[in-house]
Design a protein around this motif. Structure first.
Motif, PDB file in Angstrom:
ATOM      1  N   ALA A  58       0.833  -1.201   0.000  1.00  0.00           N
ATOM      2  CA  ALA A  58       0.000   0.000   0.000  1.00  0.00           C
ATOM      3  C   ALA A  58       0.872   1.257   0.000  1.00  0.00           C
ATOM      4  N   TRP A  59       1.958   1.240   0.764  1.00  0.00           N
ATOM      5  CA  TRP A  59       2.853   2.399   0.829  1.00  0.00           C
ATOM      6  C   TRP A  59       3.495   2.647  -0.536  1.00  0.00           C
ATOM      7  N   LEU A  60       3.964   1.580  -1.168  1.00  0.00           N
ATOM      8  CA  LEU A  60       4.595   1.722  -2.482  1.00  0.00           C
ATOM      9  C   LEU A  60       3.599   2.164  -3.545  1.00  0.00           C
ATOM     10  N   SER A  61       2.377   1.686  -3.439  1.00  0.00           N
ATOM     11  CA  SER A  61       1.354   2.094  -4.398  1.00  0.00           C
ATOM     12  C   SER A  61       1.148   3.611  -4.362  1.00  0.00           C
ATOM     13  N   LYS A  62       1.299   4.177  -3.185  1.00  0.00           N
ATOM     14  CA  LYS A  62       1.082   5.617  -3.012  1.00  0.00           C
ATOM     15  C   LYS A  62       2.346   6.434  -3.258  1.00  0.00           C
ATOM     16  N   HIS A  63       3.493   5.927  -2.807  1.00  0.00           N
ATOM     17  CA  HIS A  63       4.724   6.737  -2.814  1.00  0.00           C
ATOM     18  C   HIS A  63       5.824   6.194  -3.726  1.00  0.00           C
ATOM     19  N   GLY A  64       5.658   4.995  -4.273  1.00  0.00           N
ATOM     20  CA  GLY A  64       6.746   4.358  -5.011  1.00  0.00           C
ATOM     21  C   GLY A  64       7.270   5.154  -6.184  1.00  0.00           C
ATOM     22  N   ALA A  65       6.383   5.813  -6.924  1.00  0.00           N
ATOM     23  CA  ALA A  65       6.812   6.545  -8.120  1.00  0.00           C
ATOM     24  C   ALA A  65       7.854   7.611  -7.793  1.00  0.00           C
ATOM     25  N   ALA A  66       7.782   8.183  -6.611  1.00  0.00           N
ATOM     26  CA  ALA A  66       8.748   9.220  -6.225  1.00  0.00           C
ATOM     27  C   ALA A  66      10.160   8.665  -6.133  1.00  0.00           C
ATOM     28  N   TYR A  67      10.270   7.350  -6.046  1.00  0.00           N
ATOM     29  CA  TYR A  67      11.579   6.688  -5.981  1.00  0.00           C
ATOM     30  C   TYR A  67      11.862   5.896  -7.263  1.00  0.00           C
ATOM     31  N   GLY A  68      10.999   6.048  -8.248  1.00  0.00           N
ATOM     32  CA  GLY A  68      11.161   5.307  -9.496  1.00  0.00           C
ATOM     33  C   GLY A  68      10.717   3.858  -9.396  1.00  0.00           C
ATOM     34  N   ASN A 124      -2.386  -7.562 -11.751  1.00  0.00           N
ATOM     35  CA  ASN A 124      -2.723  -8.736 -10.941  1.00  0.00           C
ATOM     36  C   ASN A 124      -1.634  -9.092  -9.931  1.00  0.00           C
ATOM     37  N   GLU A 125      -0.544  -8.313  -9.909  1.00  0.00           N
ATOM     38  CA  GLU A 125       0.560  -8.601  -8.986  1.00  0.00           C
ATOM     39  C   GLU A 125       0.945  -7.328  -8.224  1.00  0.00           C
ATOM     40  N   PRO A 126       0.202  -6.964  -7.207  1.00  0.00           N
ATOM     41  CA  PRO A 126       0.499  -5.728  -6.465  1.00  0.00           C
ATOM     42  C   PRO A 126       1.792  -5.805  -5.666  1.00  0.00           C
ATOM     43  N   TRP A 127       2.398  -6.964  -5.593  1.00  0.00           N
ATOM     44  CA  TRP A 127       3.656  -7.147  -4.863  1.00  0.00           C
ATOM     45  C   TRP A 127       4.884  -6.991  -5.768  1.00  0.00           C
ATOM     46  N   HIS A 128       4.707  -7.002  -7.094  1.00  0.00           N
ATOM     47  CA  HIS A 128       5.813  -7.021  -8.058  1.00  0.00           C
ATOM     48  C   HIS A 128       6.190  -5.591  -8.441  1.00  0.00           C
ATOM     49  N   TYR A 129       7.452  -5.221  -8.148  1.00  0.00           N
ATOM     50  CA  TYR A 129       7.932  -3.865  -8.454  1.00  0.00           C
ATOM     51  C   TYR A 129       9.233  -3.905  -9.255  1.00  0.00           C
ATOM     52  N   GLU A 130       9.337  -2.945 -10.170  1.00  0.00           N
ATOM     53  CA  GLU A 130      10.547  -2.740 -10.956  1.00  0.00           C
ATOM     54  C   GLU A 130      10.874  -1.247 -10.941  1.00  0.00           C
ATOM     55  N   VAL A 131      12.110  -0.935 -11.287  1.00  0.00           N
ATOM     56  CA  VAL A 131      12.500   0.472 -11.281  1.00  0.00           C
ATOM     57  C   VAL A 131      12.250   1.084 -12.653  1.00  0.00           C
ATOM     58  N   ARG A 132      11.634   2.246 -12.644  1.00  0.00           N
ATOM     59  CA  ARG A 132      11.416   3.052 -13.855  1.00  0.00           C
ATOM     60  C   ARG A 132      11.827   4.477 -13.489  1.00  0.00           C
ATOM     61  N   SER A 133      13.051   4.854 -13.829  1.00  0.00           N
ATOM     62  CA  SER A 133      13.594   6.130 -13.365  1.00  0.00           C
ATOM     63  C   SER A 133      12.769   7.317 -13.840  1.00  0.00           C
ATOM     64  N   GLU A 134      12.148   7.201 -15.017  1.00  0.00           N
ATOM     65  CA  GLU A 134      11.352   8.310 -15.532  1.00  0.00           C
ATOM     66  C   GLU A 134      10.106   8.571 -14.696  1.00  0.00           C
ATOM     67  N   ALA A 135       9.718   7.597 -13.873  1.00  0.00           N
ATOM     68  CA  ALA A 135       8.517   7.750 -13.046  1.00  0.00           C
ATOM     69  C   ALA A 135       8.674   8.864 -12.012  1.00  0.00           C
TER      70      ALA A 135
END
Length: 212
Positions: free
Chosen positions: A164-174, A181-192
């Motif tokens: 939930a925290w990443l869903s809200k704040h993750g983009a600020a860190y890329g 269907n996978e709310p647990w799966h994260y990758e880095v996207r620097s442009e985000a």
């Protein structure tokens, strides 16, 4: 003298004593059964992802050297290959985000990170067996040739508070959720950091990278 003769009272006491012993034994069996049906029991209801279930069921097949992750591992655990072998940019972003999340009382636990090709192949075989077809399994597990976990470019994060925290704040860190269907799966996207995360795919089968 009136009342029940002693010879009649003795069997009655023995029957009552046997009933008490039998009841205590039954209670012990019930208590043991309840204790067995704990969080690690196969029938205990869980909010775990389908892939996490596969990893838990077969954790002993391949070890930490192939990317298996013990319980309680965080993004700061360099001794665990699944964490240490992540892409450096992804790991840096995760640790920056985790440090900020800690101020909100949220911890990032790694449920899966880097995986060896052998581990990925095993997960895919298990998914095919579980879901009954390669097509359905592909919604959850990629091949070793296409999986961003094998290249170290993806991480699965738990628990619900961290997602939930990443869903809200993750983009600020890329850090971006890639599949709906996978709310647990994260990758880095620097442009985000400047533009926000790209639109999510419904599942991995919609990801062009999986078609290679």
């Amino acid at each position: 003298m009136t009342g029940t003769p002693p010879s009649a009272r003795t069997p009655a006491r023995r029957i009552r004593w046997l009933l008490v012993v039998g009841l205590l034994a039954l209670l012990a069996v019930i208590t043991a059964a309840v204790a067995y049906e704990g969080p690690n029991s196969p029938s205990f209801p869980s909010a775990a992802s389908p892939l996490n279930t596969l990893r838990t069921e077969h954790r002993g097949a391949l070890g930490e050297a192939d990317g298996a992750v013990p319980d309680g591992v965080t993004v700061f655990d360099d001794s665990i290959p699944a964490v240490a072998k992540l892409d450096p940019d992804l790991l840096k972003a995760l640790r920056q985000a985790a440090t900020a999340a800690a101020d909100d009382g949220v911890a990032f636990y790694v449920t899966s990170g880097w995986r060896s090709p052998a581990y990925q192949d095993q997960l895919l075989r298990q998914a095919v067996a579980k879901y009954g077809s390669e097509e359905e399994a592909a919604r959850w597990v990629a091949t070793a040739a296409t999986s961003p976990h094998v290249s170290g470019d993806a991480v699965d994060i738990g628990h619900a508070e961290a997602m939930a925290w990443l869903s809200k704040h993750g983009a600020a860190y890329g850090l971006c959720q890639i599949y709906r269907n996978e709310p647990w799966h994260y990758e880095v996207r620097s442009e985000a950091i400047d533009r926000g995360c790209p639109r999510m795919y419904a599942d991995p089968t919609q990801d062009p990278r999986m078609q290679q």
